[in-house]
Design a protein around this motif. Structure first.
Motif, short mmCIF file in Angstrom:
data_model
loop_
_atom_site.label_atom_id
_atom_site.label_comp_id
_atom_site.label_asym_id
_atom_site.label_seq_id
_atom_site.Cartn_x
_atom_site.Cartn_y
_atom_site.Cartn_z
N UNK A 40 41.27 3.42 58.84
CA UNK A 40 41.60 4.77 58.39
C UNK A 40 40.42 5.37 57.64
N UNK A 41 39.67 4.56 56.89
CA UNK A 41 38.47 5.07 56.24
C UNK A 41 37.50 5.62 57.28
N UNK A 42 37.42 4.98 58.43
CA UNK A 42 36.60 5.50 59.53
C UNK A 42 37.04 6.93 59.88
N UNK A 43 38.35 7.15 59.96
CA UNK A 43 38.86 8.50 60.27
C UNK A 43 38.51 9.49 59.16
N UNK A 44 38.52 9.02 57.92
CA UNK A 44 38.13 9.87 56.79
C UNK A 44 36.67 10.29 56.92
N UNK A 45 35.80 9.31 57.22
CA UNK A 45 34.37 9.62 57.37
C UNK A 45 34.17 10.62 58.50
N UNK A 46 34.84 10.39 59.62
CA UNK A 46 34.72 11.29 60.77
C UNK A 46 35.12 12.72 60.39
N UNK A 47 36.28 12.85 59.77
CA UNK A 47 36.80 14.18 59.44
C UNK A 47 35.95 14.88 58.38
N UNK A 48 35.60 14.17 57.32
CA UNK A 48 34.84 14.79 56.23
C UNK A 48 33.43 15.18 56.66
N UNK A 49 32.80 14.32 57.45
CA UNK A 49 31.45 14.62 57.90
C UNK A 49 31.44 15.74 58.94
N UNK A 50 32.47 15.76 59.79
CA UNK A 50 32.51 16.75 60.87
C UNK A 50 32.25 16.14 62.23
N UNK A 51 32.23 14.82 62.32
CA UNK A 51 32.08 14.14 63.62
C UNK A 51 33.36 14.32 64.43
N UNK A 52 33.30 13.97 65.72
CA UNK A 52 34.43 14.20 66.61
C UNK A 52 35.10 12.91 67.09
N UNK A 53 34.74 11.79 66.53
CA UNK A 53 35.36 10.50 66.85
C UNK A 53 35.29 10.21 68.35
N UNK A 54 34.13 10.47 68.94
CA UNK A 54 33.94 10.32 70.38
C UNK A 54 33.15 9.07 70.75
N UNK A 55 32.75 8.28 69.75
CA UNK A 55 31.90 7.12 70.02
C UNK A 55 32.36 5.92 69.19
N UNK A 56 31.80 4.77 69.50
CA UNK A 56 32.10 3.56 68.75
C UNK A 56 31.48 3.62 67.37
N UNK A 57 31.96 2.76 66.49
CA UNK A 57 31.48 2.72 65.11
C UNK A 57 31.60 1.29 64.58
N UNK A 58 30.99 1.08 63.41
CA UNK A 58 31.09 -0.23 62.77
C UNK A 58 30.71 -0.10 61.30
N UNK A 59 31.42 -0.83 60.46
CA UNK A 59 31.08 -0.95 59.05
C UNK A 59 30.29 -2.24 58.84
N UNK A 60 29.41 -2.25 57.86
CA UNK A 60 28.70 -3.46 57.43
C UNK A 60 28.89 -3.56 55.92
N UNK A 61 29.70 -4.53 55.51
CA UNK A 61 30.00 -4.71 54.08
C UNK A 61 29.70 -6.15 53.71
#
Length: 198
Positions: A40-61
């Motif tokens: 869900x944080x991924x969705x937050x980043x997408x929405x807040x930044x203005x991306x369209x969630x059209x590609x793969x993603x990954x977190x590194x923690x």
């Protein structure tokens, strides 16, 4: 699916998201419940930044990779829907987030603070930011710089092609609309903490 509820025990994470190496600076500051999954944080980043969630993603923690699982291939990525933000990071910690493995949009997420929720406030929310989100599929940070330069210079060899692709000869890389970025997060809203429960 029932809406999640912010309670008096919920910790709110204030996170700065910076698009690495982008000029001018492109950043957002969001406040999210710590019990939110990384998916869900991924969705937050997408929405807040203005991306369209059209590609793969990954977190590194902490050198562990989190993202959507691939049932056909074990690539060592931990399922991001199975872990929450508060179990992985605290105030002062950072995380990497890459969006679109072709354009390779690298983001740095920094937990600026962990606080108690405010009664009646909707989370997640966007509270600050600057810079316009680049268009999708523009070629990453170098491609975005060329895109801005080409649109702004009628003598640029790719100006006409860029105008046709973009639909205009205008782009403002400094533009940021806080209200629009915050509105984009409304669909992810948790039920607010009722007044008198802080």
């Amino acid at each position: 699916m029932a809406k999640l509820q912010v309670t008096a025990k919920t910790k709110i994470f204030r996170i700065e998201i910076v698009l690495v190496d982008a000029e001018p600076l492109i950043r957002r500051v969001v406040e999210v419940p710590g019990d939110m999954s990384l998916a869900v944080l991924h969705q937050v980043v997408q929405a807040a930044m203005g991306w369209q969630n059209a590609h793969l993603y990954e977190f590194d923690i902490h050198r562990v990779r989190y993202g959507p699982p691939d049932p056909d291939w074990d690539d060592g990525v931990v399922d991001d829907s199975a872990v929450t933000l508060s179990r992985l990071v605290g105030a002062g910690d950072t995380a990497g987030y890459v969006y679109d493995f072709g354009d390779d949009w690298q983001h740095l997420l920094t937990v600026e603070a962990v606080t108690a929720p405010e009664p009646g406030v909707r989370y997640p929310r966007c509270v600050d930011g600057q810079g316009a989100c680049p268009p999708e599929d523009v070629g990453g940070v170098p491609g975005y710089a060329e895109f801005v330069e080409g649109l702004g210079d009628p003598a640029h060899p790719e100006h006409t092609e860029l105008v046709e692709w973009w639909g205009s000869d205008r782009v403002d890389p400094h533009h940021f609309d806080l209200a629009a970025a915050d509105r984009a997060l409304e669909r992810l809203a948790w039920t607010p903490l009722p007044a008198g429960r802080a």
